[in-house]
Enzyme design. Structure first.
Site, PDB file in Angstrom:
ATOM      1  N   HIS A  37     -50.579   6.885  23.377  1.00 55.32           N
ATOM      2  CA  HIS A  37     -51.473   5.485  23.531  1.00 55.32           C
ATOM      3  C   HIS A  37     -50.756   4.520  24.035  1.00 55.32           C
ATOM      4  O   HIS A  37     -50.872   3.598  25.132  1.00 55.32           O
ATOM      5  CB  HIS A  37     -52.462   5.050  22.577  1.00 55.32           C
ATOM      6  N   GLN A  61     -69.205  13.004  21.264  1.00 60.58           N
ATOM      7  CA  GLN A  61     -68.184  14.050  21.670  1.00 60.58           C
ATOM      8  C   GLN A  61     -67.800  15.078  20.536  1.00 60.58           C
ATOM      9  O   GLN A  61     -66.864  15.797  20.795  1.00 60.58           O
ATOM     10  CB  GLN A  61     -67.060  13.513  22.369  1.00 60.58           C
ATOM     11  N   VAL A 176     -46.747  12.575  26.174  1.00 61.74           N
ATOM     12  CA  VAL A 176     -45.714  12.124  25.189  1.00 61.74           C
ATOM     13  C   VAL A 176     -45.482  13.014  24.394  1.00 61.74           C
ATOM     14  O   VAL A 176     -46.681  13.545  23.746  1.00 61.74           O
ATOM     15  CB  VAL A 176     -45.899  10.572  24.704  1.00 61.74           C
TER      16      VAL A 176
END
Ligand code: PAF
Length: 285
Positions: A37, A61, A176
């Protein structure tokens, strides 16, 4: 850094930004922020005069039996990270603020939602699209920053913005990884030390496949078979391994030239996903 908890407040704050002609970058999250993030936020801060981060654990979701109840939360650490990275506005709405009444509307990107993760997580991408469409209407950013780690989500949201003429530039940012290659994910927190040691098998298998495609002609089905075999050694269950077209997400057949290799597999009850680009063009040119 301003923190807004209501739609009215964030709209007022952002109207001021817009009146000063400041381009707005937006990073939507579900909290438990990590270095993945942070990379999205840093890019937004570098490219946009004002950056908005939302933290909202979106119940739409999550399917029945999924990890909504145990999803990690770290509100104070999230706030500190956002402040340290130069975020201008943190939007942290409650579920009641986002969904004050049962929704009669859902946003779906039908052509892309039922493959890969969507095949086993029915309704997941409708939940993602609906909340992101709503957040985009609230924030009205110039730029949206999303991670390539959730590759299908990125492709779907890019298509949603294009199909619905939402005036936002969608930026996909590289995954990442931990030093050993494991893709950062809030769900890595669920892994026991033994599972964490095994988790690296997934990224290792994907990277080996990417190397193989760069070096030699590889058939897509062979890639899937080889990666499946490697992942099966350490993972308890494989949801899918697939070589797909990077835009349509449809399976690639025959020799792999440019494609995306995507996989999802379980260690215990923890579902991990990862993906890499497959690209043979350097060898062929
Ligand atoms: O990737 C996520 O964290 C979520 O799916 C998103 C985009 C914030 C929507 O809830």
């Amino acid at each position: 850094m301003h923190t807004a908890t209501t739609i009215a407040d964030i709209r007022t704050l952002l109207a001021t930004e817009r009146s000063h002609g400041r381009p707005i970058g937006f990073v939507p999250t579900m909290g438990a922020l990590h270095a993945g993030h942070a990379a999205l936020i840093e890019r937004s801060v570098a490219e946009c005069a004002a950056t908005v981060v939302s933290v909202f654990l979106n119940p739409l979701q999550f399917g029945a039996g999924e990890d909504l109840e145990r999803y990690p939360a770290a509100p104070e650490a999230d706030r500190a990270l956002c402040r340290d990275l130069g975020v201008n506005h943190l939007f942290v709405p409650t579920t009641a603020e986002m969904y004050p009444r049962p929704l009669a509307t859902a946003v779906r990107v039908e052509a892309l939602e039922s493959v890969l993760c969507g095949a086993s997580r029915r309704g997941h991408f409708a939940g993602v699209c609906t909340v992101v469409a709503k957040l985009l209407n609230i924030v009205q950013p110039d730029a949206l920053y999303l991670g390539e780690k959730d590759y299908q989500q990125l492709v779907i949201l890019r298509r949603m913005a294009r199909d619905l003429s939402i005036p936002v530039a969608v930026h996909g940012c590289p995954t990442v990884r931990e030093p050993d290659g494991l893709a950062l994910s809030s769900r890595n927190a669920y892994l026991s030390p033994e599972e964490r040691a095994k988790a690296v098998t997934l990224s290792r298998a994907l990277f080996e496949a990417a190397d193989a495609v760069r070096a030699d002609a590889c058939d897509a089905d062979d890639v899937v078979r080889r990666v499946t075999g490697q992942v099966a050694v350490d993972f308890d269950r494989i949801d899918y391994v697939a070589v797909v077209d990077p835009d349509t997400l449809q399976p690639v057949r025959g020799e792999v030239i440019q494609a995306r290799l995507c996989a999802a597999a379980y260690l215990g009850s923890t579902r991990l996903i990862d993906n890499v680009a497959l690209d043979a063009t350097a060898r062929l040119s």
